[in-house]
Design a protein around this motif. Structure first.
Motif, PDB file in Angstrom:
ATOM      1  N   LYS A 127      19.754  -5.659  18.804  1.00  0.00           N
ATOM      2  CA  LYS A 127      19.168  -4.403  18.047  1.00  0.00           C
ATOM      3  C   LYS A 127      18.684  -4.908  16.440  1.00  0.00           C
ATOM      4  N   ASN A 128      19.491  -5.937  16.003  1.00  0.00           N
ATOM      5  CA  ASN A 128      19.165  -6.447  14.783  1.00  0.00           C
ATOM      6  C   ASN A 128      17.863  -7.338  15.017  1.00  0.00           C
ATOM      7  N   GLN A 129      17.743  -8.028  15.899  1.00  0.00           N
ATOM      8  CA  GLN A 129      16.262  -8.386  16.191  1.00  0.00           C
ATOM      9  C   GLN A 129      15.209  -7.541  16.209  1.00  0.00           C
ATOM     10  N   TYR A 130      15.477  -6.522  16.954  1.00  0.00           N
ATOM     11  CA  TYR A 130      14.314  -5.369  16.942  1.00  0.00           C
ATOM     12  C   TYR A 130      14.122  -5.036  15.654  1.00  0.00           C
ATOM     13  N   HIS A 131      15.129  -4.781  15.087  1.00  0.00           N
ATOM     14  CA  HIS A 131      14.774  -4.142  13.410  1.00  0.00           C
ATOM     15  C   HIS A 131      14.279  -4.971  12.758  1.00  0.00           C
ATOM     16  N   ARG A 132      14.511  -6.360  12.815  1.00  0.00           N
ATOM     17  CA  ARG A 132      13.562  -7.249  11.829  1.00  0.00           C
ATOM     18  C   ARG A 132      12.077  -7.373  12.350  1.00  0.00           C
ATOM     19  N   ALA A 133      11.992  -7.390  13.899  1.00  0.00           N
ATOM     20  CA  ALA A 133      10.793  -7.647  14.199  1.00  0.00           C
ATOM     21  C   ALA A 133       9.698  -6.316  13.584  1.00  0.00           C
ATOM     22  N   GLU A 134      10.372  -5.092  13.843  1.00  0.00           N
ATOM     23  CA  GLU A 134       9.716  -3.970  13.318  1.00  0.00           C
ATOM     24  C   GLU A 134       9.506  -3.829  11.799  1.00  0.00           C
ATOM     25  N   ALA A 135      10.273  -4.482  11.249  1.00  0.00           N
ATOM     26  CA  ALA A 135      10.085  -4.219   9.477  1.00  0.00           C
ATOM     27  C   ALA A 135       9.101  -5.301   9.129  1.00  0.00           C
ATOM     28  N   GLN A 136       9.160  -6.531   9.996  1.00  0.00           N
ATOM     29  CA  GLN A 136       7.733  -7.377   9.928  1.00  0.00           C
ATOM     30  C   GLN A 136       6.391  -6.937  10.324  1.00  0.00           C
ATOM     31  N   ARG A 137       6.602  -6.280  11.377  1.00  0.00           N
ATOM     32  CA  ARG A 137       5.333  -5.969  12.033  1.00  0.00           C
ATOM     33  C   ARG A 137       4.804  -4.678  10.707  1.00  0.00           C
ATOM     34  N   ARG A 166       5.412  -4.524   7.825  1.00  0.00           N
ATOM     35  CA  ARG A 166       4.894  -4.971   6.395  1.00  0.00           C
ATOM     36  C   ARG A 166       3.709  -5.615   6.724  1.00  0.00           C
ATOM     37  N   SER A 167       3.252  -6.337   7.873  1.00  0.00           N
ATOM     38  CA  SER A 167       2.185  -6.957   8.122  1.00  0.00           C
ATOM     39  C   SER A 167       1.001  -5.857   8.183  1.00  0.00           C
ATOM     40  N   GLU A 168       1.392  -4.799   8.885  1.00  0.00           N
ATOM     41  CA  GLU A 168       0.451  -3.591   8.867  1.00  0.00           C
ATOM     42  C   GLU A 168       0.045  -3.127   7.637  1.00  0.00           C
ATOM     43  N   ARG A 169       0.925  -2.910   6.781  1.00  0.00           N
ATOM     44  CA  ARG A 169       0.844  -2.322   5.472  1.00  0.00           C
ATOM     45  C   ARG A 169       0.013  -3.540   4.772  1.00  0.00           C
ATOM     46  N   LEU A 170       0.152  -4.888   4.962  1.00  0.00           N
ATOM     47  CA  LEU A 170      -0.586  -5.900   4.342  1.00  0.00           C
ATOM     48  C   LEU A 170      -2.030  -5.803   4.659  1.00  0.00           C
ATOM     49  N   VAL A 171      -2.250  -5.703   6.100  1.00  0.00           N
ATOM     50  CA  VAL A 171      -3.470  -5.662   6.666  1.00  0.00           C
ATOM     51  C   VAL A 171      -4.393  -4.359   6.114  1.00  0.00           C
ATOM     52  N   ALA A 172      -3.566  -3.261   5.919  1.00  0.00           N
ATOM     53  CA  ALA A 172      -4.129  -1.965   5.373  1.00  0.00           C
ATOM     54  C   ALA A 172      -4.397  -2.094   3.964  1.00  0.00           C
ATOM     55  N   GLU A 173      -3.758  -2.733   3.309  1.00  0.00           N
ATOM     56  CA  GLU A 173      -3.969  -3.051   1.938  1.00  0.00           C
ATOM     57  C   GLU A 173      -5.078  -3.917   1.558  1.00  0.00           C
ATOM     58  N   SER A 174      -5.120  -4.897   2.613  1.00  0.00           N
ATOM     59  CA  SER A 174      -6.280  -5.937   2.227  1.00  0.00           C
ATOM     60  C   SER A 174      -7.564  -5.048   2.791  1.00  0.00           C
TER      61      SER A 174
END
Length: 411
Positions: A21-31, A33-41
């Motif tokens: 579950k911890n791995q899922y949560h960290r992956a979701e958070a990174q994903r 964050r990446s989506e927000r960065l892509v959107a911001e870019s």
């Protein structure tokens, strides 16, 4: 050694689930964050693109406005330059008119001075400071004043031509700079993202030390236009002044020329009247001289005729002086003989002497009248023939009628 060979510890299923579950949560958070960065870019890319397009559009509008502004000032400068060139050409023609007018006044001045010189050759009482001489002196003074005025006006015209050419030079220089700036800005306006000659340049954002502000640029062109307008207005004023001066001076000199001609005509009339009267008196005196000469001849003949009776009377008186004693009496015959001698011989001789005296003075007792008549004839010839010949530019022939009216001004 036994501890080293122990198997790894095993986790409980609950621990395994928690770790997943911890791995899922960290992956979701990174994903996320990446989506927000892509959107911001993407938003930044879109914003930069819009800003770049907006900036280029604004620059194009500014360049277009600048081009319109330069074209406006270039048109203004072209108009002022054309007007100034026209004024320079007009002033050059006015300069030629002034030079010709100034040259044309030299001959009238020479004629007037020559008339005064001729009149100085009058002799005797005819060397009088009359109206003709006064008007000739006035005419010479007017011509000299007109020539001085024309000289000053010519100098002002030359100075105005110089000022006009200076303003023309600044207009042409400004127009040349405007043309170069218009060409450069037109090239800049035509550039776009697909132009082949676009490139990066170094130090393009620096401020040139010789650059000026927009206000200074406007003031410079406006100053050139105002200077051109000022010189054009000065040229118009000067041309009106030249026209007025040429017209007024020509009118004044024509009037003075008419006055001098009238004075000559009146002077000629007076001199002719005096000459005719002197001629009449001279003719009468000459007739009287002829009469006196005849009278002298008659008296001389009468004296000769009286010589025989006088001799008889003298002989009788001389003979009667020889009477003797008391017979030498002063009787009536004696008195009558004496009276005869005194009455016939003395008065006749005196009358002859008195008759001879007027012949020594041809003008009836005034020996200067004949000479005065000759002086008057000389003055009449000078005024009637010498001066009109000088003022009308050709000698007058006697018996050919009056000469044409004097014209001292050239059109």
């Amino acid at each position: 050694m036994a501890k080293l060979l122990q198997p790894p510890p095993k986790f409980l299923p609950s621990e395994w689930l928690i770790a997943n579950k911890n791995q899922y949560h960290r992956a979701e958070a990174q994903r996320s964050r990446s989506e927000r960065l892509v959107a911001e870019s993407q938003r930044l890319v879109d914003e930069v693109d819009k800003s770049t397009r907006r900036s280029q559009s604004d620059v194009n509008k500014k360049l277009e406005q600048r081009l319109e502004e330069i074209r406006f000032w270039k048109k203004e400068l072209d108009g002022k330059l054309e007007q100034l060139v026209h004024e320079i050409e007009d002033l050059l023609s006015y300069k030629i008119r002034l030079e010709k007018a100034l040259e044309s006044f030299k001959e009238p001045l020479h004629i007037t001075e020559r008339c005064l010189e001729y009149r100085e050759k009058r002799v005797g009482i005819d060397l009088v400071h009359d109206v003709v001489e006064q008007e000739l002196l006035k005419e010479a003074e007017i011509i000299r004043g007109v020539m001085a005025l024309l000289t000053r006006t010519l100098e002002e015209t030359l100075e105005q031509i110089r000022l006009n050419r200076s303003a023309k030079y600044h207009l042409e220089k400004d127009l040349k700079d405007k043309f170069v700036a218009l060409t450069i800005d037109d090239i800049c306006f035509s550039l776009n993202n697909n132009s082949p000659n676009i490139r990066y340049s170094e130090n393009v954002m620096r401020i040139e030390p010789n650059s000026v502000s927009l206000e200074d640029w406007l003031d410079f062109s406006n100053t050139n236009v105002e200077k051109a307008d000022k010189q054009r207005n000065n040229s118009l004023t000067l041309k009106a002044l030249v026209d007025r001066i040429l017209s007024q001076t020509a009118s004044d000199l024509r009037k003075q020329c008419d006055v001098v001609n009238t004075a000559f005509e009146n002077g000629l009339k007076e001199t002719k009247d005096a000459r005719d009267k002197l001629a009449v008196h001279l003719a009468k005196v000459m007739e009287e001289i002829a009469s006196q000469e005849k009278n002298i001849a008659v008296l001389e003949k009468a004296i000769l005729d009286q010589e025989a009776p006088a001799k008889v009377a003298h002989t009788r008186l001389g003979t009667r002086t020889h009477r003797p004693n008391v017979e030498l009496c002063r009787d009536m015959a004696q008195y009558r003989l004496i009276k005869e001698i005194e009455g016939n011989l003395g008065p006749g001789s005196n009358r002859a002497e008195r008759a001879e005296f007027p012949t020594a003075c041809p003008a009836g007792g005034d020996p200067c009248k004949r000479e005065y008549h000759l002086y008057r004839r000389g003055a009449l010839y000078a005024d009637a023939h010498v001066h009109p010949a000088a003022r009308w530019g050709r000698p007058q022939r006697l018996g050919r009628g009056p000469p044409p009216r004097c014209c001292l001004l050239r059109e």
